[in-house]
Design an enzyme around this catalytic site. Structure first.
Site, PDB file in Angstrom:
ATOM      1  N   ASP A  65       0.813  -1.218   0.000  1.00 26.97           N
ATOM      2  CA  ASP A  65       0.000   0.000   0.000  1.00 26.97           C
ATOM      3  C   ASP A  65       0.850   1.273   0.000  1.00 26.97           C
ATOM      4  OD1 ASP A  65       0.999  -0.397   2.488  1.00 26.97           O
ATOM      5  OD2 ASP A  65      -0.843   0.057   3.579  1.00 26.97           O
ATOM      6  N   HIS A 292      23.739   3.623 -17.573  1.00 30.41           N
ATOM      7  CA  HIS A 292      22.771   4.062 -16.566  1.00 30.41           C
ATOM      8  C   HIS A 292      22.797   3.118 -15.361  1.00 30.41           C
ATOM      9  CE1 HIS A 292      20.229   6.885 -19.338  1.00 30.41           C
ATOM     10  NE2 HIS A 292      21.459   7.288 -19.151  1.00 30.41           N
ATOM     11  N   ASP A 309      27.163  10.533 -12.288  1.00 31.44           N
ATOM     12  CA  ASP A 309      26.211  11.270 -13.132  1.00 31.44           C
ATOM     13  C   ASP A 309      25.024  11.604 -12.245  1.00 31.44           C
ATOM     14  OD1 ASP A 309      24.300  12.107 -14.947  1.00 31.44           O
ATOM     15  OD2 ASP A 309      24.779  10.575 -16.440  1.00 31.44           O
ATOM     16  N   ASP A 320      21.870  17.864 -15.060  1.00 32.48           N
ATOM     17  CA  ASP A 320      22.408  16.578 -15.520  1.00 32.48           C
ATOM     18  C   ASP A 320      23.919  16.770 -15.657  1.00 32.48           C
ATOM     19  OD1 ASP A 320      22.728  14.077 -16.543  1.00 32.48           O
ATOM     20  OD2 ASP A 320      21.732  14.466 -18.460  1.00 32.48           O
ATOM     21  N   HIS A 392      26.912   6.499 -27.194  1.00 31.53           N
ATOM     22  CA  HIS A 392      25.747   7.369 -26.969  1.00 31.53           C
ATOM     23  C   HIS A 392      25.971   8.748 -27.572  1.00 31.53           C
ATOM     24  CE1 HIS A 392      27.875   9.630 -23.793  1.00 31.53           C
ATOM     25  NE2 HIS A 392      28.244   8.470 -23.270  1.00 31.53           N
ATOM     26  N   HIS A 396      21.559  16.708 -25.244  1.00 29.61           N
ATOM     27  CA  HIS A 396      20.099  16.713 -25.101  1.00 29.61           C
ATOM     28  C   HIS A 396      19.680  17.910 -24.262  1.00 29.61           C
ATOM     29  CE1 HIS A 396      20.209  15.156 -20.911  1.00 29.61           C
ATOM     30  NE2 HIS A 396      21.186  14.362 -21.325  1.00 29.61           N
ATOM     31  N   HIS A 403      15.746  14.484 -19.976  1.00 32.85           N
ATOM     32  CA  HIS A 403      15.833  14.491 -21.437  1.00 32.85           C
ATOM     33  C   HIS A 403      14.640  15.304 -21.910  1.00 32.85           C
ATOM     34  CE1 HIS A 403      18.234  10.451 -21.214  1.00 32.85           C
ATOM     35  NE2 HIS A 403      18.959  11.491 -20.859  1.00 32.85           N
ATOM     36  N   GLU A 420      28.101  15.844 -23.403  1.00 35.68           N
ATOM     37  CA  GLU A 420      28.517  14.713 -22.571  1.00 35.68           C
ATOM     38  C   GLU A 420      29.194  13.569 -23.333  1.00 35.68           C
ATOM     39  OE1 GLU A 420      25.272  12.211 -21.134  1.00 35.68           O
ATOM     40  OE2 GLU A 420      23.822  13.634 -21.918  1.00 35.68           O
ATOM     41  N   TYR A 424      34.191   4.314 -22.628  1.00 34.32           N
ATOM     42  CA  TYR A 424      33.938   3.237 -21.664  1.00 34.32           C
ATOM     43  C   TYR A 424      34.627   1.978 -22.169  1.00 34.32           C
ATOM     44  CZ  TYR A 424      30.246   6.692 -21.195  1.00 34.32           C
ATOM     45  OH  TYR A 424      29.561   7.875 -21.090  1.00 34.32           O
ATOM     46  N   ARG A 441      32.939   9.736 -18.314  1.00 36.63           N
ATOM     47  CA  ARG A 441      32.001  10.651 -18.972  1.00 36.63           C
ATOM     48  C   ARG A 441      32.193  12.003 -18.307  1.00 36.63           C
ATOM     49  NH1 ARG A 441      27.829   7.737 -18.895  1.00 36.63           N
ATOM     50  NH2 ARG A 441      26.507   8.374 -17.157  1.00 36.63           N
ATOM     51  N   GLU A 443      30.130  15.557 -18.288  1.00 32.23           N
ATOM     52  CA  GLU A 443      28.850  16.105 -18.761  1.00 32.23           C
ATOM     53  C   GLU A 443      28.604  17.457 -18.116  1.00 32.23           C
ATOM     54  OE1 GLU A 443      25.391  13.699 -17.776  1.00 32.23           O
ATOM     55  OE2 GLU A 443      24.233  14.720 -19.321  1.00 32.23           O
TER      56      GLU A 443
END
Ligand code: GLY
Ligand code: MN
Ligand code: MN
Length: 488
Positions: A65, A292, A309, A320, A392, A396, A403, A420, A424, A441, A443
């Site tokens: 619940d 991610h 990130d 971001d 990638h 954006h 995004h 960004e 990798y 990365r 960014e």
């Protein structure tokens, strides 16, 4: 629980909510004027003789619940300022006539039961929607069933198609599920997977339904930020950069990914940001190669690079920002070579965030630099080799969504986009294993201005030597210790 305990619990709830609904609340949410102007702009872009219909986000169940913390649908928030579920907004391209006069928008909000008010606090109601959100024609959800609007007379009925993942709360007949069902019945909406009630099966399919227009209309509105939005977005970004700075000072090899995440999020909350704009990503070593990654549960960072990130959400607007730093405060030779290559690609890309430039250009520039660099380092065999190390895009929009919607053609003044690039190299990659487990990365969030790009996240160092310098600074968290609960 016996009756006495229930009464005490109810009293406690009521007291808590009378406090939480008090006056000492953030005052810098977007004003109702902003949302009203956005509705007017949308109206001006809608086809003639059309109506656009927007539904609030559903509540989502977490377990049993308990629901996830509620988050409004960004289009709905943009147009209304409402942060409540179980609501629907209708915007008409032209004024409509009713017995009571002319109107060009209708807003249906939730009428909370006394019990619901005890559990989750008072709702905004009709009065609040009029006084706080500035709507004139507001009704409760159950009145949507008897709405006199004839949807068949419009050339276009514009809405976003349904995802069929809204639960029916059987305790009410005016929750989001019911509002959607009512609407589907009224517009004779039917797909093979989504039936209108059996009793209405004879209704002919409507031909004026348009489930594609919302995306383009809202992208055009939302891709350029207003001055009010920029204030909040800049704040979200600076808060996120400050989180990165504090972790640079605090990080050490024995820290866990979870603790790193906690320090960032503590900094956001200290600045009054309400949530994270997306699940925080803190990946050490090989975990940094998962784009991610969200588990953030490695117990110690060791001497790995840590990819972080992270974006605070402030009054609905999300940053971001990614930084990748060495857990021990010093980049190894291989880590630095990869890091500096990503930095070079990012710098070249950012320089191309200029008015009327193509949004695709910085990404292409970054890819070229990274391919050439990987070739020079012997990680790929030729500059044209198809490789998995940069899987990638780079650019954006950000805003109410991490995004954010946009048309993705050319840069315009007051757009805010990420830059960004990343490299990798997971364990087992087809290159010398000295590179394995390096994921980088970088960014940043870039504001487009007449005078060129502005890096809104510049508070957090990006250059490898500046990061190392920042990591030498003292941290308040060094002296913040807690009792060891596992000690016998
Ligand atoms: N944090 C998600 C992204 O960088 O797009
Ligand atoms: Mn991003
Ligand atoms: Mn990101």
């Amino acid at each position: 629980m016996d009756t006495k305990k229930i009464l005490i619990a109810l009293l406690l709830f009521t007291t808590m909510f009378s406090f939480s609904q008090g006056k000492d609340l953030p005052k810098d949410f977007l004003p109702s004027k902003f949302h009203k102007e956005r509705r007017a702009l949308l109206r001006s872009k809608m086809p003639n003789n059309s109506v656009a219909v927007f539904f609030a986000n559903p509540s989502r169940n977490r377990a049993n619940d308990v629901d996830y913390l509620y988050h409004q649908d960004p289009n709905f928030y943009y147009l209304t300022g409402s942060r409540e579920p179980n609501a629907v907004l209708l915007i008409f391209s032209e004024k409509q006539q009713s017995a009571k006069g002319l109107y060009n928008e209708l807003f249906y909000v939730e009428k909370k039961t006394a019990r619901a008010e005890v559990v989750s606090g008072p709702g905004i109601g009709i009065d609040g929607a009029q006084k706080l959100l500035g709507f004139k024609n507001v009704f409760y959800g159950k009145d949507f069933a008897t709405i006199s609007v004839d949807f068949s007379k419009f050339d276009k009925v514009i809405f976003e198609d349904f995802k069929n993942d809204v639960r029916d709360d059987k305790r009410t007949d005016a929750d989001l599920y019911d509002l959607i069902l009512t609407f589907k019945t009224k517009i004779s909406y039917q797909t093979s997977s989504d039936k209108i009630p059996a009793s209405d099966k004879n209704i002919k399919l409507a031909t004026n339904i348009d489930v594609t227009a919302v995306k383009g209309l809202m992208a055009t509105l939302r891709e350029v930020k207003t001055k009010e939005e920029l204030v909040l977005l800049k704040k979200a970004v600076r808060i996120s950069a400050m989180g990165q700075v504090e972790i640079m000072k605090a990080m050490h090899p024995k820290m866990s990914e979870t603790e790193v995440q906690g320090i960032h999020e503590f900094v956001y909350k200290k600045y009054g940001a309400e949530y994270e704009g997306y699940p925080s990503i803190v990946g050490a070593g090989n975990n940094g190669c998962i784009l991610h990654y969200q588990e953030n549960n490695k117990m110690s960072l060791k001497n790995d690079l840590v990819l972080m990130d992270l974006g605070a959400e402030y009054r609905g607007y999300t940053a971001d920002v990614t930084r990748t730093i060495p857990a021990n405060g010093k980049f190894s030779k291989e880590q630095k070579l990869i890091y500096d290559l990503v930095y070079e690609a990012q710098e070249a890309g950012i320089a191309q965030y200029i008015i009327e430039g193509k949004i695709s250009t910085p990404g292409l520039t970054a890819r070229k630099i990274i391919n050439e660099g990987l070739y020079k380092l012997g990680i790929i065999k030729s500059v044209d080799e198809k490789h998995p190390y940069f899987p990638h895009g780079t650019s954006h929009h950000i805003g109410l969504d991490v995004h954010d919607p946009g048309n993705y053609t050319t840069f315009a003044e007051d757009m805010v986009l990420t830059m960004e690039p990343g490299i990798y190299i997971p364990e087992g990659s087809k290159c010398d294993k000295k590179w394995w487990g390096i994921g980088v990365r970088i960014e940043d969030d870039i504001l487009i201005t007449k005078n060129g790009p502005i890096i809104l996240s510049a508070d957090a160092p990006r250059k490898s030597d500046e990061i190392e310098k920042m990591m030498q600074q003292k941290s308040i968290f060094e002296t913040y210790t807690l009792p060891d609960l596992d000690k016998k």
